[in-house]
Design a protein around this motif. Structure first.
Motif, PDB file in Angstrom:
ATOM      1  N   THR A   1      38.131  37.403  28.064  1.00  0.00           N
ATOM      2  CA  THR A   1      38.030  38.293  26.912  1.00  0.00           C
ATOM      3  C   THR A   1      38.281  39.719  27.405  1.00  0.00           C
ATOM      4  N   GLU A   2      38.472  40.635  26.476  1.00  0.00           N
ATOM      5  CA  GLU A   2      38.643  42.043  26.879  1.00  0.00           C
ATOM      6  C   GLU A   2      37.449  42.533  27.679  1.00  0.00           C
ATOM      7  N   GLN A   3      36.249  42.196  27.226  1.00  0.00           N
ATOM      8  CA  GLN A   3      35.053  42.635  27.928  1.00  0.00           C
ATOM      9  C   GLN A   3      35.031  42.098  29.350  1.00  0.00           C
ATOM     10  N   MET A   4      35.348  40.825  29.526  1.00  0.00           N
ATOM     11  CA  MET A   4      35.375  40.227  30.861  1.00  0.00           C
ATOM     12  C   MET A   4      36.395  40.932  31.750  1.00  0.00           C
ATOM     13  N   PHE A   5      37.598  41.135  31.212  1.00  0.00           N
ATOM     14  CA  PHE A   5      38.676  41.773  31.960  1.00  0.00           C
ATOM     15  C   PHE A   5      38.242  43.147  32.457  1.00  0.00           C
ATOM     16  N   TYR A   6      37.689  43.958  31.573  1.00  0.00           N
ATOM     17  CA  TYR A   6      37.311  45.320  31.947  1.00  0.00           C
ATOM     18  C   TYR A   6      36.106  45.356  32.889  1.00  0.00           C
ATOM     19  N   ILE A   7      35.185  44.436  32.753  1.00  0.00           N
ATOM     20  CA  ILE A   7      34.068  44.368  33.702  1.00  0.00           C
ATOM     21  C   ILE A   7      34.612  44.111  35.107  1.00  0.00           C
ATOM     22  N   LEU A   8      35.485  43.125  35.232  1.00  0.00           N
ATOM     23  CA  LEU A   8      36.046  42.810  36.545  1.00  0.00           C
ATOM     24  C   LEU A   8      36.891  43.964  37.077  1.00  0.00           C
ATOM     25  N   LEU A   9      37.623  44.615  36.202  1.00  0.00           N
ATOM     26  CA  LEU A   9      38.420  45.764  36.610  1.00  0.00           C
ATOM     27  C   LEU A   9      37.516  46.859  37.188  1.00  0.00           C
ATOM     28  N   CYS A  10      36.402  47.117  36.530  1.00  0.00           N
ATOM     29  CA  CYS A  10      35.437  48.115  37.016  1.00  0.00           C
ATOM     30  C   CYS A  10      34.846  47.727  38.364  1.00  0.00           C
ATOM     31  N   LEU A  11      34.607  46.447  38.553  1.00  0.00           N
ATOM     32  CA  LEU A  11      33.896  45.988  39.747  1.00  0.00           C
ATOM     33  C   LEU A  11      34.781  45.887  40.989  1.00  0.00           C
ATOM     34  N   GLN A  12      35.991  46.427  40.908  1.00  0.00           N
ATOM     35  CA  GLN A  12      36.776  46.580  42.129  1.00  0.00           C
ATOM     36  C   GLN A  12      36.091  47.607  43.030  1.00  0.00           C
ATOM     37  N   GLU A  13      35.243  48.435  42.421  1.00  0.00           N
ATOM     38  CA  GLU A  13      34.359  49.347  43.135  1.00  0.00           C
ATOM     39  C   GLU A  13      32.930  48.918  42.812  1.00  0.00           C
TER      40      GLU A  13
ATOM     41  N   ARG B   1      20.624  46.896  39.653  1.00  0.00           N
ATOM     42  CA  ARG B   1      21.369  45.973  40.509  1.00  0.00           C
ATOM     43  C   ARG B   1      22.821  46.424  40.558  1.00  0.00           C
ATOM     44  N   CYS B   2      23.367  46.340  41.743  1.00  0.00           N
ATOM     45  CA  CYS B   2      24.746  46.760  41.965  1.00  0.00           C
ATOM     46  C   CYS B   2      25.596  45.522  42.239  1.00  0.00           C
ATOM     47  N   TYR B   3      26.821  45.528  41.742  1.00  0.00           N
ATOM     48  CA  TYR B   3      27.707  44.374  41.860  1.00  0.00           C
ATOM     49  C   TYR B   3      29.089  44.816  42.334  1.00  0.00           C
ATOM     50  N   GLN B   4      29.828  43.857  42.900  1.00  0.00           N
ATOM     51  CA  GLN B   4      31.228  44.086  43.246  1.00  0.00           C
ATOM     52  C   GLN B   4      31.966  42.760  43.115  1.00  0.00           C
ATOM     53  N   ILE B   5      33.230  42.855  42.768  1.00  0.00           N
ATOM     54  CA  ILE B   5      34.070  41.674  42.581  1.00  0.00           C
ATOM     55  C   ILE B   5      34.305  40.985  43.930  1.00  0.00           C
ATOM     56  N   THR B   6      34.388  39.663  43.922  1.00  0.00           N
ATOM     57  CA  THR B   6      34.697  38.883  45.122  1.00  0.00           C
ATOM     58  C   THR B   6      36.196  38.573  45.139  1.00  0.00           C
ATOM     59  N   GLN B   7      36.656  37.945  46.199  1.00  0.00           N
ATOM     60  CA  GLN B   7      38.060  37.550  46.259  1.00  0.00           C
ATOM     61  C   GLN B   7      38.393  36.576  45.131  1.00  0.00           C
ATOM     62  N   THR B   8      37.467  35.686  44.818  1.00  0.00           N
ATOM     63  CA  THR B   8      37.663  34.766  43.687  1.00  0.00           C
ATOM     64  C   THR B   8      37.872  35.556  42.401  1.00  0.00           C
ATOM     65  N   GLY B   9      37.060  36.592  42.211  1.00  0.00           N
ATOM     66  CA  GLY B   9      37.193  37.435  41.028  1.00  0.00           C
ATOM     67  C   GLY B   9      38.492  38.211  41.013  1.00  0.00           C
ATOM     68  N   LEU B  10      38.891  38.729  42.177  1.00  0.00           N
ATOM     69  CA  LEU B  10      40.173  39.444  42.260  1.00  0.00           C
ATOM     70  C   LEU B  10      41.336  38.524  41.906  1.00  0.00           C
ATOM     71  N   ASP B  11      41.281  37.289  42.401  1.00  0.00           N
ATOM     72  CA  ASP B  11      42.324  36.316  42.080  1.00  0.00           C
ATOM     73  C   ASP B  11      42.348  36.034  40.575  1.00  0.00           C
ATOM     74  N   MET B  12      41.169  35.911  39.979  1.00  0.00           N
ATOM     75  CA  MET B  12      41.062  35.654  38.542  1.00  0.00           C
ATOM     76  C   MET B  12      41.609  36.836  37.736  1.00  0.00           C
ATOM     77  N   LEU B  13      41.275  38.048  38.164  1.00  0.00           N
ATOM     78  CA  LEU B  13      41.749  39.248  37.484  1.00  0.00           C
ATOM     79  C   LEU B  13      43.276  39.343  37.562  1.00  0.00           C
TER      80      LEU B  13
ATOM     81  N   LYS C   1      45.379  36.837  37.989  1.00  0.00           N
ATOM     82  CA  LYS C   1      45.935  35.747  37.172  1.00  0.00           C
ATOM     83  C   LYS C   1      45.937  36.139  35.694  1.00  0.00           C
ATOM     84  N   GLU C   2      44.858  36.782  35.233  1.00  0.00           N
ATOM     85  CA  GLU C   2      44.793  37.225  33.840  1.00  0.00           C
ATOM     86  C   GLU C   2      45.816  38.323  33.576  1.00  0.00           C
ATOM     87  N   TYR C   3      45.978  39.241  34.509  1.00  0.00           N
ATOM     88  CA  TYR C   3      46.975  40.301  34.362  1.00  0.00           C
ATOM     89  C   TYR C   3      48.370  39.688  34.225  1.00  0.00           C
ATOM     90  N   GLN C   4      48.692  38.724  35.061  1.00  0.00           N
ATOM     91  CA  GLN C   4      49.996  38.072  34.999  1.00  0.00           C
ATOM     92  C   GLN C   4      50.185  37.349  33.658  1.00  0.00           C
TER      93      GLN C   4
END
Length: 104
Positions: free
Chosen positions: A10-22, A71-83, A85-88
């Motif tokens: 979803t848009e919310q999921m996409f943007y959360i993961l985009l933010c969590l690159q940091e 709580r602080c979070y950051q994207i994992t490699q699995t998340g980066l791959d998912m992000l 894939k969604e971009y593509q």
């Protein structure tokens, strides 16, 4: 047939993961998404923390720090791959749109 969880975002999921690159705190994510999208996409606390929990359980993000209740979070490699894939997938949709619209 049921759709596989996180097959598309979803848009919310996409943007959360985009933010969590940091590394980010939950509340920072809400502010960053609103700023990034000029207020077009907003994420309420219930949605955010539900998605963060689901992402964490799926190994898409990792909790990096805890300071009291924050709580602080950051994207994992699995998340980066998912992000990626969604971009593509979104780029393919856009290309299809342009091809179809150009043919009218």
């Amino acid at each position: 047939m049921a759709r596989e969880k996180f097959q598309t975002l979803t848009e919310q999921m996409f943007y959360i993961l985009l933010c969590l690159q940091e590394e980010c705190y939950g509340m920072d994510i809400m502010e960053k998404v609103a700023a990034m999208t000029a207020g077009r996409v907003t994420i309420g606390p219930g949605t955010l923390y539900n998605l963060l929990e689901q992402f964490q359980k799926a190994g898409i993000i990792a909790e990096t720090r805890v300071e009291g209740r924050k709580r602080c979070y950051q994207i994992t490699q699995t998340g980066l791959d998912m992000l990626e894939k969604e971009y593509q997938r979104l780029m393919l949709l856009t290309a299809d749109y342009h091809r179809y619209k150009g043919g009218l």
